[in-house]
Design an enzyme around this catalytic site. Structure first.
Site, PDB file in Angstrom:
ATOM      1  N   ARG A 250       0.822  -1.218   0.000  1.00  0.00           N
ATOM      2  CA  ARG A 250       0.000   0.000   0.000  1.00  0.00           C
ATOM      3  C   ARG A 250       0.855   1.267   0.000  1.00  0.00           C
ATOM      4  NH1 ARG A 250      -3.110   1.961  -2.587  1.00  0.00           N
ATOM      5  NH2 ARG A 250      -4.120  -0.072  -2.523  1.00  0.00           N
TER       6      ARG A 250
ATOM      7  N   LYS B 296       1.667  24.812  -1.178  1.00  0.00           N
ATOM      8  CA  LYS B 296       0.403  24.113  -0.939  1.00  0.00           C
ATOM      9  C   LYS B 296       0.625  22.614  -1.174  1.00  0.00           C
ATOM     10  CE  LYS B 296      -2.353  28.138  -2.182  1.00  0.00           C
ATOM     11  NZ  LYS B 296      -3.311  28.749  -3.143  1.00  0.00           N
TER      12      LYS B 296
ATOM     13  N   LYS C 228       4.070  38.872   1.551  1.00  0.00           N
ATOM     14  CA  LYS C 228       2.697  38.658   1.117  1.00  0.00           C
ATOM     15  C   LYS C 228       1.747  39.637   1.809  1.00  0.00           C
ATOM     16  CE  LYS C 228       1.420  34.354   0.453  1.00  0.00           C
ATOM     17  NZ  LYS C 228       1.252  34.346  -1.021  1.00  0.00           N
TER      18      LYS C 228
ATOM     19  N   GLU D 186       4.539  40.278  -3.227  1.00  0.00           N
ATOM     20  CA  GLU D 186       3.222  40.029  -3.818  1.00  0.00           C
ATOM     21  C   GLU D 186       2.473  41.350  -3.915  1.00  0.00           C
ATOM     22  OE1 GLU D 186       0.378  36.713  -2.386  1.00  0.00           O
ATOM     23  OE2 GLU D 186      -0.386  38.550  -1.462  1.00  0.00           O
TER      24      GLU D 186
ATOM     25  N   ASP E 122      -0.687  39.047  -8.097  1.00  0.00           N
ATOM     26  CA  ASP E 122      -1.630  38.132  -7.466  1.00  0.00           C
ATOM     27  C   ASP E 122      -3.066  38.450  -7.874  1.00  0.00           C
ATOM     28  OD1 ASP E 122      -2.293  36.005  -5.633  1.00  0.00           O
ATOM     29  OD2 ASP E 122      -3.047  37.550  -4.286  1.00  0.00           O
TER      30      ASP E 122
END
Length: 269
Positions: free
Chosen positions: A90, A125, A157, A187, A208
């Site tokens: 697995r 992410k 950011k 950003e 962005d």
């Protein structure tokens, strides 16, 4: 990498595979790992490492990472301890299916950007604890890695700007602490912020959630003074609209967080 795989095995096996250990009596078998659909292979070195750690199994891969395969192809042949093969089945499948899914989607998107000179970047992410593997799969698929973590690149950011009171103050503080040791990316969420970032002499700007028309306007303002990254609300369906001259990079979270696993199975012969 090896320690991570050992931890994955500990998570799955725990104090023992009670089903396998209850049934097997030292049998040796041959098994094959088969693709049930086509794709771009990624993760084979990690899958074979699973069986190397468990011991008693010889593995013979028929494909290398980065090569394509079709439904029905045998990707891996295993010979040896039935107990080790079943214990590692697995985990090896999970690694190959998930990473091949990322590599396959990445390659599809990279093909859409072919000839533009724009590089496809991943993001942070990623699945906690699995980032190294997922970013590896992006490279296999032809993409490039953005920063690996918070420690290897300055990226100012929206929330950094809010806390510092704006781009100028945020950049000023970073330069005071780090000096020229790291390149600085900012950003920006509007043309007004773009002008502010350019005044700060940063190295790269991330546009962005800009529309394609706004991206065109932005690159005309930038005129090659800094590197340009485009990000936000970009999908495989609309990415060509953002392949605008003057853009250096397009970053997409979906190539890691939304890639569909490629279906595979392992069978004892």
């Amino acid at each position: 990498m090896e320690e991570a795989i050992r931890e994955f095995l500990r998570e799955d096996i725990g104090h023992g595979d009670i089903t396998t250990e209850g049934i097997f009596r030292g049998e040796r078998v041959k098994a094959v790992l088969i693709a049930k659909e086509g794709g771009c292979l990624a993760g084979m070195p990690f899958a074979t490492k699973v069986f190397e750690i468990l011991g008693g199994v010889q593995t013979f891969s028929t494909k290398k990472d980065g090569e394509t395969f079709e439904a029905g192809e045998k990707l891996l042949i295993l010979e040896g301890s039935a107990e080790s093969i079943l214990k590692g089945e697995r985990l090896a499948l999970n690694i190959l299916q998930s990473l091949s899914g990322i590599a396959t989607l990445t390659r599809t998107v990279v093909e859409k950007l072919k000839g533009t000179g724009i590089e496809l970047l991943d993001t942070r992410k990623t699945t906690p604890g699995f980032r190294y593997f997922e970013k590896y799969a992006v490279r296999v698929g032809g993409g490039k890695n953005h920063r690996f973590g918070l420690y290897d690149m300055v990226l100012i950011k929206d929330n950094h700007k809010r806390v510092a009171g704006g781009i100028k103050e945020a950049v000023k503080r970073v330069k005071q602490v780090l000096g020229p040791a790291y390149k600085i990316e900012v950003e920006v969420e509007s043309i007004e912020e773009l002008y502010e970032a350019l005044e700060c002499e940063v190295d790269m700007v991330m546009l962005d959630n800009f529309t394609p028309d706004d991206v065109k306007r932005a690159v005309e303002i930038i005129k090659g003074k800094v590197k340009v990254e485009v990000s936000g609300n970009i999908t495989p369906e609309n990415i060509k609209e953002y392949a605008i001259e003057g853009v250096n990079y397009i970053s997409c979270g979906f190539i890691t967080h939304s890639a569909r696993w490629i279906d595979m199975s392992l069978r004892v012969l």
